[in-house]
Design an enzyme around this catalytic site. Structure first.
Site, PDB file in Angstrom:
ATOM      1  N   GLU A 148       0.827  -1.211   0.000  1.00  0.00           N
ATOM      2  CA  GLU A 148       0.000   0.000   0.000  1.00  0.00           C
ATOM      3  C   GLU A 148       0.860   1.259   0.000  1.00  0.00           C
ATOM      4  OE1 GLU A 148      -3.412   0.535  -0.128  1.00  0.00           O
ATOM      5  OE2 GLU A 148      -3.411  -1.566  -0.732  1.00  0.00           O
ATOM      6  N   CYS A 179     -12.702   1.764 -14.525  1.00  0.00           N
ATOM      7  CA  CYS A 179     -13.028   3.168 -14.254  1.00  0.00           C
ATOM      8  C   CYS A 179     -11.739   3.981 -14.186  1.00  0.00           C
ATOM      9  CB  CYS A 179     -13.810   3.282 -12.948  1.00  0.00           C
ATOM     10  SG  CYS A 179     -14.628   4.889 -12.709  1.00  0.00           S
ATOM     11  N   CYS A 201     -16.725   2.161 -19.676  1.00  0.00           N
ATOM     12  CA  CYS A 201     -18.052   2.223 -19.045  1.00  0.00           C
ATOM     13  C   CYS A 201     -18.985   1.118 -19.542  1.00  0.00           C
ATOM     14  CB  CYS A 201     -18.686   3.584 -19.299  1.00  0.00           C
ATOM     15  SG  CYS A 201     -17.756   4.969 -18.600  1.00  0.00           S
ATOM     16  N   CYS A 246     -18.642  -1.888 -17.361  1.00  0.00           N
ATOM     17  CA  CYS A 246     -18.578  -1.665 -15.914  1.00  0.00           C
ATOM     18  C   CYS A 246     -19.756  -2.355 -15.233  1.00  0.00           C
ATOM     19  CB  CYS A 246     -18.608  -0.166 -15.620  1.00  0.00           C
ATOM     20  SG  CYS A 246     -18.680   0.227 -13.859  1.00  0.00           S
ATOM     21  N   CYS A 299     -24.603   4.585 -12.381  1.00  0.00           N
ATOM     22  CA  CYS A 299     -23.564   5.617 -12.424  1.00  0.00           C
ATOM     23  C   CYS A 299     -24.126   6.942 -12.924  1.00  0.00           C
ATOM     24  CB  CYS A 299     -22.406   5.168 -13.312  1.00  0.00           C
ATOM     25  SG  CYS A 299     -21.058   6.378 -13.394  1.00  0.00           S
TER      26      CYS A 299
END
Length: 359
Positions: free
Chosen positions: A37, A191, A198, A201, A207
């Site tokens: 991370e 995204c 899209c 997705c 959305c």
């Protein structure tokens, strides 16, 4: 689309298309999640993979990292940039090792450690601990901003607070590790910032940005400021055996803790500095100016190649050291300095021309 429906659609997509072969997804534990991370902050996955694998080979556990010298840690970080991340990793590793090698189990306690913010703490606890904790990295911000058509730069306090509230709302009580990974995968693979996919997705039906034709406009970009330009000279002082005089930079600030070249505002300052330390120079030559861009300014630097007329002792041994070419690879060097040394004109320590003899 309700949070439950959102989660259902996301999990169905993740079970078929989620990424499961990234190195930090193997042998999952808090240490590996934490390191990944931190590395992934402001760095692309493709760039991190090799660094993560080499880092784990050298520091397989938090105790190995805690016991290492900072120079060794920085050497394995060199090239990733934002070196404060590496320094904070080292500090936190020592704190965790002093606590028996166990990471804290609350967001508040984790966030109190150097370099760990709320989102990183949430990722550690959800992925490695199975806790229901939200995250809000760049990918998740982009997904939620578009899904709810939120205007304003996500780094703005008002917008960030709204996004955190949404992140908490959508984070499930179960399969939290999968949800966390799925949200990151969705932002990283579909995204995306540019050319989002899209049409495939899993949550496109709800959305708002897609329905309003705002996908290209969201998230809003950070308000631009003109990048200042700083200038300096970097002294490439060479001994007859090919060694270069390097300076250990302060532990904080740009390139903190790394070995670099002495910097000066102008050429006369560099020459005066050498004379004051008894370095008798055979010649000095200014090389072509170079530019390195940091997150908040450009640095235009001119390498100043100088050769010693005779061997000289180190005037400040706590900060400076002669480093032979064969030792450079093992040092923590900023990438621009590493590249400069690799391209440095060959010299046997004799006169380098053009350039006047300095007395």
């Amino acid at each position: 689309m309700s949070p439950a429906h959102f989660q259902q659609q996301l999990f169905a997509w993740f079970d078929l298309h989620g990424r499961r072969d990234l190195p930090w997804q193997q042998d999952i534990n808090p240490y590996r999640v934490w390191v990944s991370e931190i590395m992934l902050q402001q760095t692309q996955v493709a760039s991190v993979i090799g660094y993560f694998q080499r880092f784990m080979d050298r520091f397989p556990t938090v105790r190995h990292l805690a016991d290492a010298e900072l120079d060794d840690v920085l050497q394995h970080w060199a090239g990733l940039g934002y070196y404060a991340r590496a320094r904070n990793l080292h500090k936190t590793a020592r704190l965790v090792a002093a606590n028996g090698g166990e990471f804290p189990q609350t967001v508040e306690a984790l966030s109190a450690l150097p370099g760990i913010g709320r989102s990183t703490a949430g990722a550690i606890l959800s992925i490695a601990g199975g806790q229901s904790q939200p995250i809000l990295d760049g990918n998740v911000k982009r997904v939620l901003t578009r899904f709810h058509a939120i205007h304003g730069w996500p780094g703005e306090t008002r917008v960030a607070a709204q996004l955190w509230q949404l992140a908490e709302t959508y984070t499930p009580k179960h399969r939290t590790a999968d949800y966390t990974q799925a949200m990151m995968d969705l932002g990283a693979t579909l995204c995306t910032r540019a050319k989002p996919l899209c049409e495939i997705c899993p949550v496109q039906a709800g959305c708002e940005a897609k329905h309003r034709g705002l996908v290209r406009q969201l998230p809003a970009a950070k308000p631009r400021k003109s990048m200042p330009v700083k200038q300096c000279y970097m002294l490439l002082l060479t001994a007859r055996d090919g060694a270069i005089l390097l300076e250990k930079r302060p532990p904080t600030g740009i390139w903190g803790g790394l070995w670099s070249l002495p910097e000066f505002p102008d050429r006369p300052s560099a020459e005066i500095w050498c004379r004051e330390r008894g370095y008798c120079l055979a010649a000095v030559a200014a090389l072509a100016q170079r530019r390195h861009t940091f997150s908040h300014y450009h640095l235009d630097y001119t390498p100043l190649l100088a050769s010693l007329a005779e061997v000289a002792a180190i005037a400040d041994p706590a900060t400076f050291a002669w480093q032979a070419p064969e030792a450079w690879a093992a040092l923590g060097l900023p990438t621009p300095i590493k590249q400069l040394l690799a391209q440095m004109p060959e010299s046997d320590g004799a006169v380098i021309s053009p350039g006047p003899r300095l007395l």
